[in-house]
Design a protein around this motif. Structure first.
Motif, short mmCIF file in Angstrom:
data_model
loop_
_atom_site.label_atom_id
_atom_site.label_comp_id
_atom_site.label_asym_id
_atom_site.label_seq_id
_atom_site.Cartn_x
_atom_site.Cartn_y
_atom_site.Cartn_z
N SER A 198 28.79 -18.26 -17.51
CA SER A 198 28.60 -19.34 -16.61
C SER A 198 29.66 -19.46 -15.55
O SER A 198 29.67 -19.61 -14.40
N ARG A 204 29.62 -18.60 -11.28
CA ARG A 204 30.35 -19.46 -10.28
C ARG A 204 31.19 -18.44 -9.46
O ARG A 204 31.63 -19.13 -8.10
N LYS A 217 22.42 -23.35 -8.76
CA LYS A 217 22.14 -24.48 -7.93
C LYS A 217 20.67 -24.54 -7.51
O LYS A 217 19.89 -23.36 -7.26
N GLY A 228 25.22 -23.02 -13.62
CA GLY A 228 25.67 -22.75 -12.41
C GLY A 228 24.80 -22.22 -11.52
O GLY A 228 25.11 -22.09 -10.19
#
Length: 551
Positions: A367, A371, A235, A233
């Motif tokens: 994970s 997020r 980015k 997650g």
């Protein structure tokens, strides 16, 4: 084994028609320090300290990194989750299989040596009896000789010829004394046997496999660091990417040392020696703690310094263990074909599958927390580290149970198997209740050690009830992992964990979507509850290696 099983089954038949009641076997002895309790604690206490030492060092790492800011803390949390996922996948086959196999092989070698020594003692007793008989015969001959001399003297006085006594009697006496075994030489031979290094081919096999897996893990994490962070997650435009990439890449350089040290720890555990791994782990972690502030703050390396400190400490641990192990074991077996790669790979694949299932649930939880943002992830990382650190104390009992059960099964002593399994399971419940209270108070009042961000601290307070309440469940689950490994029930532990993971993964997606941070912890509670039930099922129903309980 069947004979012993019947032997155990008969007196227990009336009392335990339902094998589940084996969990309460001799519960009145739980707080009495009998020989079994002392033996368990002698192995479990150093093992628990060694197991807790590394997570405690990680907690200190987290405390230092938390001072850098929530972004750095969250980045390191994601990296640690990835690294732990890879490490735990390989830890299960390397550490647990090595412990069981070494304990079995060492026990069988010891029994064979004792049998050979008993045969040798019987031969010596027979030789002593023969020598005594020969000495009695010599005494009779000497008596006859004296009578003949007296007769000769009488005959000589009468003018009769003397009788010559054969001088071979003296030679016979000398030869008899030469054949008599020397107690001094016997003591020396026994001393040499004790000082002789052990030949444990599975120990050499474990070290080779551990090193190979460590190199493979390092290469995989270094070259696939960025894609793995993306899966978690993080980015490409996230502020967590740069520090997470640095930390994961540098920490991965210590993977070969970690896997090598785990293999050697498994060997020592198989010998029921948990003090040596404790010593090595404490020395390495103290070095890590000393280097952290120097590299992170004094040299301004930030998360890079934390990763370097951790990797360096792992190489020190491996060096200490290796220096000690070469003094006790012949790491080069007499013949290369003695190496047990086939046996390790067969069972290793099962535990590799199990390791993926076990750690994937926790990694998925991390994970999903990522997020939610940097602040929830930072709070989740602190709660998770405390959750795992406190629960791993129960692994000390698991280590003791595994080593003792592997030896008892090898000896086919089913009485000890039953007593040991019941005792460590009872101890795990008591330990879990104590940890629940300690964690609740410690995390509620001491969360400020890990972060000064008020938002992070507020979210930590939400997670405290889950972290504390699941301690008894975690403790029982971890201990029964050790019990099932000690019974070499690797296939069941692998397949049952796949089922548990399937349900837990679905729970994580469902509850995290509807309840966010709280939902993740609800799903983790479900995961550990199912894991506990799966672990206790085999023994509680009297199936597999525990089928003798139903006879």
């Amino acid at each position: 084994m069947a004979a012993n099983a019947t032997e155990v089954g008969s007196p227990l038949e009336r009392k335990w028609k339902i094998p589940f009641y084996v969990f309460f076997h001799d519960a009145r002895l739980l707080f009495k320090m009998d020989s079994l309790g002392l033996e368990i604690l002698k192995i479990a206490f150093p093992a628990a300290l060694a197991l807790a030492a590394d997570p405690i060092a990680s907690l200190i790492d987290t405390a230092f990194i938390g001072r850098l800011g929530p972004v750095e803390l969250a980045a390191v949390g994601v990296s640690i989750s990835i690294f732990n996922q890879a490490s735990k996948i390989t830890t299960f086959p390397v550490l647990n299989i090595t412990t069981s196999f070494v304990a079995e092989e060492d026990t069988i070698n010891r029994l064979n040596t004792m049998e050979a020594e008993n045969e040798k003692m019987k031969e010596l007793v027979q030789d002593d009896a023969t020598a005594d008989n020969m000495e009695k015969g010599i005494d009779k001959n000497e008596e006859t000789k004296d009578q003949l001399k007296t007769k000769d003297a009488t005959n000589l006085g009468k003018g009769a010829p003397s009788t010559n006594v054969d001088t071979k009697e003296t030679e016979k006496d000398t030869n008899t004394n030469a054949c008599k075994p020397s107690s001094a030489s016997g003591d020396k031979s026994t001393e040499l046997i004790k000082k002789k290094k052990k030949n444990i081919p599975c120990a050499s096999t474990a070290i080779i496999i551990g090193l190979a897996l460590g190199l493979l893990q390092a290469a995989l994490l270094i070259f696939a660091a960025k894609p793995l962070l993306g899966i978690m997650g993080v980015k490409h435009n996230s502020p967590m990417l740069a520090p997470a990439l640095k930390y994961l890449t540098l920490r991965s350089l210590g993977a070969p040392a970690i896997l090598l040290s785990l293999a050697m720890q498994g060997v020592f555990r198989g010998f029921k020696d948990t003090k040596t791994p404790l010593y090595a782990t404490v020395v390495g972690d103290v070095m890590n703690i000393i280097l952290d502030p120097i590299l992170i703050f004094a040299l301004h390396l930030g998360v890079t310094g934390a990763a370097i400190a951790h990797a360096a400490s792992q190489y020190l641990i491996s060096l200490i263990l290796l220096c000690r192990l070469v003094k006790e074991v012949n790491l080069l077996p007499p013949r290369m074909k003695d190496l047990q790669f086939g046996r390790f790979l067969k069972n290793g694949f099962l535990l590799l599958t199990r390791g993926i299932a076990v750690t994937f649930c926790v990694t998925l939880a991390a994970s999903l927390a990522t997020r939610l943002g940097a602040t929830p992830m930072a709070a989740f990382q602190i709660c998770l580290q405390v959750w795992l650190t406190s629960s791993l104390l129960a692994d000390g009992l698991a280590v003791a149970g595994q080593a003792l059960l592997a030896c008892a099964f090898a000896e086919k002593d089913m009485n000890k198997v039953t007593a040991t399994a019941a005792r460590v399971s009872q101890m795990s419940f008591v330990l879990g209740m104590a940890l629940s209270l300690i964690v609740a108070l410690g995390l509620y009042f001491g969360s400020g050690i890990f972060s000064s961000d008020p938002k992070v601290l507020q979210i930590i307070c939400i997670g405290v009830p889950f972290v504390a309440a699941t301690q008894p469940i975690n403790s029982i689950a971890f201990v029964f992992d050790g019990i099932n490994f000690g019974a070499s029930d690797f296939a069941y532990t692998a397949y049952s964990m796949l089922l548990v993971a399937g349900v837990s993964i679905a729970s994580l997606f469902i509850f995290s979507k509807t309840n966010g941070f709280v939902g993740i912890w609800i799903a983790l509670t479900i995961y550990m509850t199912l894991r506990m039930l799966a672990g206790t099922w085999r023994m509680g129903t009297g199936t597999g290696p525990w089928s003798y309980l139903r006879k």
